[in-house]
Design a protein around this motif. Structure first.
Motif, PDB file in Angstrom:
ATOM      1  N   ASP A  82       0.824  -1.220   0.000  1.00 23.28           N
ATOM      2  CA  ASP A  82       0.000   0.000   0.000  1.00 23.28           C
ATOM      3  C   ASP A  82       0.851   1.260   0.000  1.00 23.28           C
ATOM      4  O   ASP A  82       0.405   2.307   0.435  1.00 23.28           O
ATOM      5  CB  ASP A  82      -0.968  -0.006   1.184  1.00 23.28           C
ATOM      6  CG  ASP A  82      -0.251   0.199   2.515  1.00 23.28           C
ATOM      7  OD1 ASP A  82       1.001   0.187   2.530  1.00 23.28           O
ATOM      8  OD2 ASP A  82      -0.949   0.373   3.527  1.00 23.28           O
ATOM      9  N   GLY A  83       2.053   1.159  -0.511  1.00 24.19           N
ATOM     10  CA  GLY A  83       2.910   2.339  -0.583  1.00 24.19           C
ATOM     11  C   GLY A  83       3.838   2.440   0.611  1.00 24.19           C
ATOM     12  O   GLY A  83       4.948   2.954   0.505  1.00 24.19           O
ATOM     13  N   ALA A 204       0.225  -4.214  -5.783  1.00 23.81           N
ATOM     14  CA  ALA A 204       0.532  -2.917  -5.169  1.00 23.81           C
ATOM     15  C   ALA A 204      -0.437  -1.818  -5.596  1.00 23.81           C
ATOM     16  O   ALA A 204      -0.749  -1.682  -6.784  1.00 23.81           O
ATOM     17  CB  ALA A 204       1.946  -2.503  -5.542  1.00 23.81           C
ATOM     18  N   ASN A 205      -0.881  -1.037  -4.618  1.00 22.99           N
ATOM     19  CA  ASN A 205      -1.678   0.160  -4.880  1.00 22.99           C
ATOM     20  C   ASN A 205      -0.769   1.359  -4.672  1.00 22.99           C
ATOM     21  O   ASN A 205      -0.337   1.647  -3.555  1.00 22.99           O
ATOM     22  CB  ASN A 205      -2.863   0.210  -3.903  1.00 22.99           C
ATOM     23  CG  ASN A 205      -3.732   1.448  -4.095  1.00 22.99           C
ATOM     24  OD1 ASN A 205      -3.239   2.528  -4.406  1.00 22.99           O
ATOM     25  ND2 ASN A 205      -5.028   1.285  -3.908  1.00 22.99           N
ATOM     26  N   HIS A 206      -0.446   2.063  -5.767  1.00 20.48           N
ATOM     27  CA  HIS A 206       0.462   3.206  -5.698  1.00 20.48           C
ATOM     28  C   HIS A 206      -0.239   4.420  -6.307  1.00 20.48           C
ATOM     29  O   HIS A 206      -1.159   4.266  -7.115  1.00 20.48           O
ATOM     30  CB  HIS A 206       1.748   2.873  -6.484  1.00 20.48           C
ATOM     31  CG  HIS A 206       2.783   3.942  -6.424  1.00 20.48           C
ATOM     32  ND1 HIS A 206       2.834   4.978  -7.326  1.00 20.48           N
ATOM     33  CD2 HIS A 206       3.814   4.138  -5.563  1.00 20.48           C
ATOM     34  CE1 HIS A 206       3.854   5.767  -7.023  1.00 20.48           C
ATOM     35  NE2 HIS A 206       4.470   5.283  -5.959  1.00 20.48           N
ATOM     36  N   ASN A 208       0.573   6.279  -8.603  1.00 20.59           N
ATOM     37  CA  ASN A 208       0.619   6.266 -10.072  1.00 20.59           C
ATOM     38  C   ASN A 208      -0.288   5.185 -10.668  1.00 20.59           C
ATOM     39  O   ASN A 208      -0.434   5.113 -11.878  1.00 20.59           O
ATOM     40  CB  ASN A 208       2.040   6.002 -10.583  1.00 20.59           C
ATOM     41  CG  ASN A 208       2.923   7.217 -10.446  1.00 20.59           C
ATOM     42  OD1 ASN A 208       2.539   8.182  -9.800  1.00 20.59           O
ATOM     43  ND2 ASN A 208       4.096   7.162 -11.054  1.00 20.59           N
ATOM     44  N   ARG A 248       6.297   1.742  -8.277  1.00 24.26           N
ATOM     45  CA  ARG A 248       4.972   1.342  -7.791  1.00 24.26           C
ATOM     46  C   ARG A 248       5.034   0.166  -6.810  1.00 24.26           C
ATOM     47  O   ARG A 248       4.205   0.056  -5.909  1.00 24.26           O
ATOM     48  CB  ARG A 248       4.066   0.961  -8.969  1.00 24.26           C
ATOM     49  CG  ARG A 248       3.741   2.125  -9.880  1.00 24.26           C
ATOM     50  CD  ARG A 248       2.639   1.740 -10.851  1.00 24.26           C
ATOM     51  NE  ARG A 248       2.483   2.735 -11.914  1.00 24.26           N
ATOM     52  CZ  ARG A 248       1.547   2.685 -12.849  1.00 24.26           C
ATOM     53  NH1 ARG A 248       0.681   1.689 -12.871  1.00 24.26           N
ATOM     54  NH2 ARG A 248       1.459   3.619 -13.770  1.00 24.26           N
ATOM     55  N   GLY A 250       7.401  -0.503  -4.703  1.00 24.80           N
ATOM     56  CA  GLY A 250       7.985  -0.087  -3.423  1.00 24.80           C
ATOM     57  C   GLY A 250       9.446  -0.460  -3.289  1.00 24.80           C
ATOM     58  O   GLY A 250       9.962  -1.300  -4.032  1.00 24.80           O
TER      59      GLY A 250
END
Ligand code: RFL
Ligand code: PHB
Length: 392
Positions: A82-83, A204-206, A208, A248, A250
């Motif tokens: 999640d970043g 992944a949630n980024h 961008n 994205r 991490g």
């Protein structure tokens, strides 16, 4: 005109058609597969990579699982980024089961290679395939092969011809109903002969947009990023793509990421789609011909496998015991599982992607849900049991 007859005419030599054809032949039922493309084309399509037990179980039942067990990678967990943090979902600890990382291309190859030895005929490069008389007990499939018009008469037709096939449009509008949601982005996928950046998959949630680190083996990686539908492959030279993936996914994944030349790159749009019913007259719809999920939950191929499990059992009961009960309930049973997988794939897609119209509130909902998942075993269980595959 060339003419022949069989018990089940199968349209499409994707995973659904191949698994169904083999299961029917194993039970002594006559089946012929009619495929529009050539074998090399079918084997060049890079698609799914995560198999549930329903899919591995079919290969085992067919005694065609040797290469999968030698080369596939059982995974006991999956990660959400999640970043800031990596949230690990302990699939095996929570469900007692694992998923198998083994490419759709490999599974398709195993099934195609075995076809001649199992007396399963596949007619490649069939043009102008069309289904006829599906409302009768004697339907037929017509096509042209090497310039010769051909006709295969059957008791049933299995439409395993994917989303753009000819089977689903043969069901009259007065009988069938589509349900659809189209997402405002696609996935750009890249395949490369480099070791994976993590031993498990990372979703992944980024800021961008979404990214996924997947794999095919210990030396081959598959990565994806969310891109607007207006984007072209030329916009994404290898260096730009690797930089974006590193950002994205991490810092931890980036530190372990090996870059390499892309063996394949493609952009696929995301869609949720269900067609009801999956059976009309003598025609059954199977797999992508009846439903599409966004790839976020890795459910597409596995839903094709569960349809095949239901339909093969129903056809075997019909031909061996003259029992048509399971045929009558195929659509209802398959759809019950399809809708649950649709819900899971949609909800993971909504959680992990950035939507162009999202405001700050929508973003805080994603953050809160990821926070809840990180802190709640019940929330992790919900993901684990869906990811590993709901029971048949
Ligand atoms: P398939 O694999 O599309 O196979 C259908 C077959 O039918 C043939 N065909 C015809 N044959 C004769 N006459 C006609 N008129 C015909 N029209 C079509 C086609 O050539 C083909 O050989 O459907 P099936 O068997 O139902 O299998 C379903 C899976 O392939 C599908 O659910 C997954 O691959 C979905 N999917 C993904 N799923 C995942 O879980 N993870 C992924 O990463 C993933 N990536 C993808 C995908 C599907 C994609 N497509 C269909 C656009 C990436 C792509 C590009
Ligand atoms: C893949 O490896 O291609 C893959 C894995 C998981 C997904 C989608 C695609 O959810």
């Amino acid at each position: 005109m060339s003419k022949k007859s069989t018990q089940v005419a199968i349209i499409g030599a994707g995973p659904a058609g191949l698994m169904l054809g083999h299961l029917l032949r194993q039970a002594g039922i006559e089946a012929v597969i009619i495929e529009r493309q050539n074998q090399a084309h079918v084997l060049s399509r890079i698609r799914a990579g995560v198999l549930e037990t329903v899919t591995t179980g079919i290969l085992e039942q067919l005694d065609l699982a040797e290469r999968m067990h030698a080369k596939g990678l059982p995974h006991s967990g999956v990660k959400l980024a999640d970043g800031e943090r990596l949230i690990r979902i302990d699939i095996e600890g929570l469900t007692g089961r694992t998923v198998m990382v083994y490419g759709q291309t490999e599974l398709t190859r195993d099934l195609i290679d075995a076809a001649p030895y199992r007396d399963l005929e596949i007619i490649w490069e069939a043009e102008d395939v069309a289904v006829h008389d599906i409302e009768s007990d004697a339907p037929c499939v017509k096509f042209t092969k090497d310039g010769i018009e051909s006709r295969i008469e059957a008791r049933f037709i299995a439409g395993c011809d994917g989303f753009h096939g000819v089977s689903r449009p043969a069901i009259p509008d007065s009988v069938g109903r589509p349900y659809e949601k189209v997402y405002p982005f696609g996935w750009l996928g890249v395949l490369a002969d480099v070791p994976p950046c993590n031993h498990e998959l990372i979703y992944a949630n980024h800021a961008n947009g979404f990214a996924l680190a997947s794999q095919r083996s210990l030396t081959r990686s598959r990565y994806y990023i969310q891109v607007p539908l207006t984007e072209k492959l030329e916009d994404w030279p290898d260096d730009r793509l690797w930089d974006e993936l590193a950002l994205r996914l991490g810092p931890d994944a980036a530190a372990h990421m090996t870059r390499g030349p892309a063996l394949e790159k493609s952009i696929a749009p995301l869609r949720s789609f269900v067609f009801e019913p999956m059976h009309h007259g003598s025609l059954f719809l199977v797999g992508d011909a009846a439903h599409i999920v966004p790839p976020t939950g890795a459910k597409g191929l596995n839903l094709a496998a569960s349809d095949v499990a239901y339909l093969s059992a129903a056809l075997i009961a019909f031909f061996s015991e003259n029992d048509s009960d399971a045929i009558a309930t195929y659509s209802e049973k398959a759809l019950a599982r399809v809708w649950k997988a649709e819900r899971f794939s949609w909800s993971l897609t909504m959680l992990m992607h950035r939507f162009p119209d999202d405001g700050v509130f929508d973003r805080r909902m994603q953050v809160a849900q990821l926070d809840y998942i990180a802190s709640s075993e019940a929330a992790q269980m919900e993901i684990a049991e869906n990811y590993v595959g709901l029971p048949l």
